[in-house]
Design an enzyme around this catalytic site. Sequence first.
Site, PDB file in Angstrom:
ATOM      1  N   ALA A   1     -19.757   0.690   3.429  1.00  0.00           N
ATOM      2  CA  ALA A   1     -19.013   0.324   2.221  1.00  0.00           C
ATOM      3  C   ALA A   1     -19.809  -0.619   1.324  1.00  0.00           C
ATOM      4  O   ALA A   1     -19.765  -0.510   0.097  1.00  0.00           O
ATOM      5  CB  ALA A   1     -17.676  -0.311   2.604  1.00  0.00           C
TER       6      ALA A   1
ATOM      7  N   HIS B   1      -7.931   3.151  -4.031  1.00  0.00           N
ATOM      8  CA  HIS B   1      -8.902   3.289  -2.947  1.00  0.00           C
ATOM      9  C   HIS B   1     -10.021   4.236  -3.369  1.00  0.00           C
ATOM     10  O   HIS B   1      -9.778   5.260  -4.005  1.00  0.00           O
ATOM     11  CB  HIS B   1      -8.237   3.853  -1.694  1.00  0.00           C
TER      12      HIS B   1
ATOM     13  N   GLU C   1       0.851  -1.185   0.000  1.00  0.00           N
ATOM     14  CA  GLU C   1       0.000   0.000   0.000  1.00  0.00           C
ATOM     15  C   GLU C   1       0.886   1.234   0.000  1.00  0.00           C
ATOM     16  O   GLU C   1       1.864   1.313   0.736  1.00  0.00           O
ATOM     17  CB  GLU C   1      -0.916   0.042   1.218  1.00  0.00           C
TER      18      GLU C   1
ATOM     19  N   TYR D   1     -11.231  -6.349   9.339  1.00  0.00           N
ATOM     20  CA  TYR D   1     -10.623  -5.909  10.596  1.00  0.00           C
ATOM     21  C   TYR D   1     -10.458  -7.110  11.523  1.00  0.00           C
ATOM     22  O   TYR D   1     -11.426  -7.544  12.151  1.00  0.00           O
ATOM     23  CB  TYR D   1     -11.495  -4.828  11.244  1.00  0.00           C
TER      24      TYR D   1
ATOM     25  N   THR E   1      -3.853   4.880  -1.657  1.00  0.00           N
ATOM     26  CA  THR E   1      -4.839   5.506  -0.784  1.00  0.00           C
ATOM     27  C   THR E   1      -5.211   6.902  -1.264  1.00  0.00           C
ATOM     28  O   THR E   1      -4.572   7.465  -2.151  1.00  0.00           O
ATOM     29  CB  THR E   1      -4.311   5.636   0.656  1.00  0.00           C
TER      30      THR E   1
ATOM     31  N   GLN F   1       4.943   6.170  15.432  1.00  0.00           N
ATOM     32  CA  GLN F   1       3.854   5.555  14.685  1.00  0.00           C
ATOM     33  C   GLN F   1       2.726   5.101  15.606  1.00  0.00           C
ATOM     34  O   GLN F   1       1.569   5.033  15.189  1.00  0.00           O
ATOM     35  CB  GLN F   1       4.368   4.366  13.872  1.00  0.00           C
TER      36      GLN F   1
END
Length: 285
Positions: A125, A75, A15, A145, A46, A212
């Site tokens: 979605a 995306h 990604e 998820y 993205t 992060q």
Amino acid sequence: MLQNMFEHKPTLSFEVFPPKKDGDFESAFQVMDALGKLSPDFISVTYGAGGSRAGKTVEIASYIQNTLGIDAVAHMTCVGSRKEDLLRIAGELKRHNISHCLALRGDRPKDMSDEQFASRDFAHANDMMDFLREHTDLHMAGACYPEKHFESFSMESDLNHLKRKQEAGAEFFISQLFFDNDYYYSFLEKAARKGITVPFCAGIMPITSAGQLGTTVTLSGSSIPKALANLIAAYGDNKEDMRKAGIDYAIRQIRDLQENGVNDIHIYAMNKPKTTAEIVAAIYR
């Protein structure tokens, strides 16, 4: 098509994100060139909440698809998009020979009022996917998820939404990042019992800086296992040591997945080709 690729071999994908400034495209293309040399099966691209950088997403995805000759997955989010917005973006993708998208609800834009949020065209979605399946010829992937979406009441509810995405046309799923493989194995078992049969790509993000944890990881809702917390405590103040330790953790995580029959790996590359190359070299040597 990508969905057929999963039937024949393990897959590797990345990604990336488009540049925030138009003047940064040259360096972004250099990043794509470097990642392309690692021979991924596809690269997903993205864009910001509400499609704020949709045009840049198409440009980067087009470079991946048409210049590098690697399948691009663009995306598309629906939380801030009207039907006409999605059709416009789908048309742009088609003009650039891009046939795959990752269909997401997306995060609510900060400037979106409660009234706008309540009156949006697509609540979830899978609603967007129903629309795209009816009005475009895009091939769609969906998100999943392993520790459930943070807005879901339960894992059962989340799996029901995932099943609806499959019914709406999702041909494969890309997982949210996770750091404890046991969550992923449990998730796959539950998804199978729910009747979800399309392939899954395991989303792996190397943690190369302690910062992060305060940004991307916090927003993902992924839990931090003790082993990773200890690693950050030990190396977080040393930039290079933290980078090496984070890469090693990701490598060990991927190796464990492969040893347990999970062979479709999606690396959140964060536009860092050197880090990504080190991981790929270790797991595919």
